[in-house]
Design a protein around this motif. Structure first.
Motif, PDB file in Angstrom:
ATOM      1  N   GLU A   1      30.732  -7.939   9.938  1.00 19.79           N
ATOM      2  CA  GLU A   1      31.283  -9.290   9.788  1.00 19.79           C
ATOM      3  C   GLU A   1      30.500 -10.302  10.625  1.00 19.79           C
ATOM      4  O   GLU A   1      30.251 -11.431  10.193  1.00 19.79           O
ATOM      5  CB  GLU A   1      32.759  -9.291  10.182  1.00 19.79           C
ATOM      6  CG  GLU A   1      33.639  -8.512   9.210  1.00 19.79           C
ATOM      7  CD  GLU A   1      35.023  -8.244   9.743  1.00 19.79           C
ATOM      8  OE1 GLU A   1      35.951  -8.090   8.926  1.00 19.79           O
ATOM      9  OE2 GLU A   1      35.189  -8.164  10.989  1.00 19.79           O
ATOM     10  N   ILE A   2      30.112  -9.891  11.830  1.00 22.75           N
ATOM     11  CA  ILE A   2      29.320 -10.782  12.681  1.00 22.75           C
ATOM     12  C   ILE A   2      27.957 -11.047  12.048  1.00 22.75           C
ATOM     13  O   ILE A   2      27.466 -12.178  12.035  1.00 22.75           O
ATOM     14  CB  ILE A   2      29.156 -10.183  14.093  1.00 22.75           C
ATOM     15  CG1 ILE A   2      30.523 -10.053  14.783  1.00 22.75           C
ATOM     16  CG2 ILE A   2      28.225 -11.044  14.947  1.00 22.75           C
ATOM     17  CD1 ILE A   2      30.470  -9.315  16.108  1.00 22.75           C
ATOM     18  N   ALA A   3      27.342  -9.995  11.520  1.00 23.88           N
ATOM     19  CA  ALA A   3      26.029 -10.141  10.881  1.00 23.88           C
ATOM     20  C   ALA A   3      26.108 -11.123   9.720  1.00 23.88           C
ATOM     21  O   ALA A   3      25.221 -11.978   9.544  1.00 23.88           O
ATOM     22  CB  ALA A   3      25.537  -8.778  10.401  1.00 23.88           C
ATOM     23  N   SER A   4      27.176 -11.025   8.930  1.00 25.46           N
ATOM     24  CA  SER A   4      27.341 -11.923   7.801  1.00 25.46           C
ATOM     25  C   SER A   4      27.544 -13.361   8.262  1.00 25.46           C
ATOM     26  O   SER A   4      26.965 -14.297   7.698  1.00 25.46           O
ATOM     27  CB  SER A   4      28.539 -11.471   6.942  1.00 25.46           C
ATOM     28  OG  SER A   4      28.765 -12.366   5.879  1.00 25.46           O
TER      29      SER A   4
ATOM     30  N   VAL B   1      25.118  -6.815  20.961  1.00 25.87           N
ATOM     31  CA  VAL B   1      26.338  -6.264  21.558  1.00 25.87           C
ATOM     32  C   VAL B   1      25.993  -5.384  22.753  1.00 25.87           C
ATOM     33  O   VAL B   1      26.605  -5.481  23.820  1.00 25.87           O
ATOM     34  CB  VAL B   1      27.152  -5.464  20.522  1.00 25.87           C
ATOM     35  CG1 VAL B   1      28.308  -4.728  21.201  1.00 25.87           C
ATOM     36  CG2 VAL B   1      27.698  -6.394  19.436  1.00 25.87           C
ATOM     37  N   GLY B   2      25.001  -4.522  22.590  1.00 22.91           N
ATOM     38  CA  GLY B   2      24.577  -3.667  23.700  1.00 22.91           C
ATOM     39  C   GLY B   2      24.100  -4.480  24.894  1.00 22.91           C
ATOM     40  O   GLY B   2      24.447  -4.171  26.049  1.00 22.91           O
TER      41      GLY B   2
ATOM     42  N   THR C   1      20.891  -9.236  10.656  1.00 20.12           N
ATOM     43  CA  THR C   1      21.149  -7.855  10.257  1.00 20.12           C
ATOM     44  C   THR C   1      22.153  -7.192  11.199  1.00 20.12           C
ATOM     45  O   THR C   1      22.365  -7.645  12.329  1.00 20.12           O
ATOM     46  CB  THR C   1      19.858  -7.030  10.253  1.00 20.12           C
ATOM     47  OG1 THR C   1      19.390  -6.892  11.608  1.00 20.12           O
ATOM     48  CG2 THR C   1      18.778  -7.698   9.411  1.00 20.12           C
ATOM     49  N   ARG C   2      22.762  -6.100  10.720  1.00 15.96           N
ATOM     50  CA  ARG C   2      23.680  -5.347  11.569  1.00 15.96           C
ATOM     51  C   ARG C   2      22.974  -4.802  12.799  1.00 15.96           C
ATOM     52  O   ARG C   2      23.552  -4.748  13.893  1.00 15.96           O
ATOM     53  CB  ARG C   2      24.307  -4.192  10.776  1.00 15.96           C
ATOM     54  CG  ARG C   2      25.219  -4.616   9.658  1.00 15.96           C
ATOM     55  CD  ARG C   2      25.925  -3.405   9.065  1.00 15.96           C
ATOM     56  NE  ARG C   2      26.638  -3.749   7.839  1.00 15.96           N
ATOM     57  CZ  ARG C   2      27.407  -2.903   7.175  1.00 15.96           C
ATOM     58  NH1 ARG C   2      27.538  -1.657   7.617  1.00 15.96           N
ATOM     59  NH2 ARG C   2      28.026  -3.280   6.072  1.00 15.96           N
TER      60      ARG C   2
END
Length: 203
Positions: free
Chosen positions: A147-150, A163-164, A155-156
């Motif tokens: 959802e964040i990528a969209s 996130v990391g 990209t994911r």
């Protein structure tokens, strides 16, 4: 009830907080009661987070107290479920927390966090990039990597990297802890439409 699901194995049970820390160390997910003899659930959650960083704790409680739940999240819990919730909700909570792909019950987290926005006295120890702030805001809204990528048109894998980096920079053990810290530092507001703003840009 949990043993009826092929993807869930119940490995141990405990009657008090101290036993829960011992039995839960090394588990994927621990269901933790708040009120227990010997050592309460908040202390046990904090100790388990220290001893077994990979273990995720879901607080299961009869107490619909925002203060208690916020205390549990600050202690290291990945989320909470009320004991009166349908069995299916508990099972899905375990699966979601185990996947580590989204914050559990983000709408409830926003409500609980509302009195604590900007309450931390210290500033975030390192500067986050504008993109990392965007990702952090979406994490706090409960969105998963897809959802964040969209939303950000990336990209994911790019989101996963951000996130990391976020977790490392903030010293957070998981997405929930990152969201809690973001609210406390005032990096994210409780309004869905609010834009994340870094404290180091404020005078």
């Amino acid at each position: 009830m949990l043993s009826l699901h092929d993807d869930i194995e119940v490995t141990a049970e405990a009657a008090d907080g101290r036993a829960a820390v011992t039995a839960g160390a090394g588990a994927d997910v621990v269901l933790m009661d708040i009120r227990m003899p010997g050592m309460d659930g908040l202390t046990a959650t904090r100790e388990l987070a220290r001893r077994s960083p990979r273990t995720r704790v879901i607080v299961v409680t009869t107490f619909e107290s925002d203060q208690l739940v916020w205390g549990a999240l600050r202690a290291g819990a990945a989320g909470y479920v009320l004991k009166r919730s349908p069995a299916g909700d508990l099972v899905e909570a375990i699966r979601l927390v185990h996947r580590r792909d989204a914050v559990l019950f983000p709408d409830a987290l926003r409500r609980i966090a509302s009195p604590h926005v900007g309450s931390a006295r210290q500033r975030v120890p390192v500067e986050l990039t504008p993109r990392e702030l965007d990702v952090l805001r979406h994490i706090a809204l409960g969105q998963n990597n897809a959802e964040i990528a969209s939303a950000l048109h990336v990209t994911r894998e790019t989101v996963k990297t951000h996130v990391g980096n976020l977790l490392d920079k903030l010293g957070a053990r998981d997405r929930t802890q990152a969201a809690v810290l973001a609210y406390e530092l005032g990096l994210v507001g409780t309004g869905v439409a609010e834009t994340a703003e870094s404290l180091w840009h404020r005078e």
